[in-house]
Design a protein around this motif. Structure first.
Motif, PDB file in Angstrom:
ATOM      1  N   ARG A 147      -9.848   9.926   1.711  1.00 40.88           N
ATOM      2  CA  ARG A 147     -10.997   9.331   1.022  1.00 40.88           C
ATOM      3  C   ARG A 147     -12.283   9.955   1.499  1.00 40.88           C
ATOM      4  O   ARG A 147     -12.299  11.055   1.979  1.00 40.88           O
ATOM      5  N   ASP A 163      -4.714   8.477   5.742  1.00 41.54           N
ATOM      6  CA  ASP A 163      -5.952   7.699   5.826  1.00 41.54           C
ATOM      7  C   ASP A 163      -7.203   8.558   5.734  1.00 41.54           C
ATOM      8  O   ASP A 163      -8.303   8.031   5.777  1.00 41.54           O
ATOM      9  N   TYR A 204       0.892  -1.167   0.000  1.00 46.44           N
ATOM     10  CA  TYR A 204       0.000   0.000   0.000  1.00 46.44           C
ATOM     11  C   TYR A 204       0.921   1.205   0.000  1.00 46.44           C
ATOM     12  O   TYR A 204       1.635   1.449   0.976  1.00 46.44           O
ATOM     13  N   HIS A 254       1.918   7.171   5.732  1.00 45.34           N
ATOM     14  CA  HIS A 254       2.470   5.851   6.016  1.00 45.34           C
ATOM     15  C   HIS A 254       2.359   4.977   4.784  1.00 45.34           C
ATOM     16  O   HIS A 254       1.694   5.340   3.808  1.00 45.34           O
ATOM     17  N   HIS A 290       0.526   7.078   1.922  1.00 46.29           N
ATOM     18  CA  HIS A 290      -0.771   7.754   1.886  1.00 46.29           C
ATOM     19  C   HIS A 290      -1.150   8.296   3.267  1.00 46.29           C
ATOM     20  O   HIS A 290      -0.526   7.961   4.271  1.00 46.29           O
TER      21      HIS A 290
HETATM   22 FE   LIG Z   1      -3.393   3.656   5.865  1.00 48.54          FE
END
Ligand SMILES: [Fe+2]
Ligand SMILES: O=C(O)CCC(=O)C(=O)O
Length: 207
Positions: free
Chosen positions: A134, A131, A126, A187, A129
């Protein structure tokens, strides 16, 4: 949210998470849940995966599978507190006690959460980014607990936390929790080439 009596050991863990967050920008603690409970949750995740009941997580409103796969490779399954098994209930009960402690010591006003199982197949990742970019549903804190039995440093799969542009890496060992601010801490999940990487990841919310 329910709350029951705290044990001293539990309070120490909660304080470790909170103090770590206040001192370094992230909290982490090991053995947040006991090995038996971790094993049960891991078995549940693996069963869901095997039966095809996990799916790629969406990023943003208009889900584009190809674009998604360039950013993250995990498949997920949301936990449903209203319809969960006794082991998942034990996880939620402890989480409720943590949230009660967090709110009473830090006035954080957390009044909800959401959690999903995540399965990263070998070689998936992943990318870096935040969190909370979005669908913003009031995510305040990110909280991840790992379910990987006997994880070795050489297995890879670390989470990188980018705090003031230093890269802090933590291995996803069974029972370890990582806790950080959802809208501040970038992260990334690194590849574990040789084995799947299993976790429950979630967000504490203020709605
Ligand atoms: Fe995340
Ligand atoms: O599994 C991890 O270490 C982090 C997962 C993550 O960043 C996410 O689900 O947003």
């Amino acid at each position: 949210m329910k709350s029951t009596l705290h044990t001293e050991q539990e309070i120490e863990q909660f304080e470790e998470l909170i103090n770590g967050f206040m001192d370094k920008g992230y909290g982490s603690c090991d053995d947040f849940l006991g090995p038996q409970l971790i094993n049960s949750l891991r078995d549940k995740l693996l069963a869901l995966h095997q039966s095809g009941d996990m799916h790629p997580a969406g990023i943003g409103k208009n889900f584009d599978y190809k674009k998604n796969a360039e950013i993250r490779g995990d498949v997920i399954r949301w936990l449903d507190e209203k319809n969960c098994d006794p082991q998942e209930q034990q996880f939620f009960d402890k989480l409720d006690r943590f949230v009660t402690h967090l709110n009473s010591t830090c006035y954080t006003g957390i009044n909800g959460y959401e959690f999903h199982y995540a399965y990263y197949a070998p070689g998936s990742f992943y990318k870096r980014h935040l969190d909370r970019f979005r669908s913003d549903k009031g995510r305040q804190f990110s909280f991840v607990i790992y379910l990987n039995d006997n994880w070795q440093e050489t297995d890879g799969g670390e989470i990188s936390l980018y705090l003031e542009n230093t890269d802090t890496r933590l291995s996803p060992v069974a029972g370890r929790v990582v806790f950080f601010k959802s809208d501040e801490t970038e992260h990334e999940v690194h590849i574990a080439p040789g084995r799947p990487r299993l976790s429950i990841a979630g967000w504490l919310k203020k709605i």
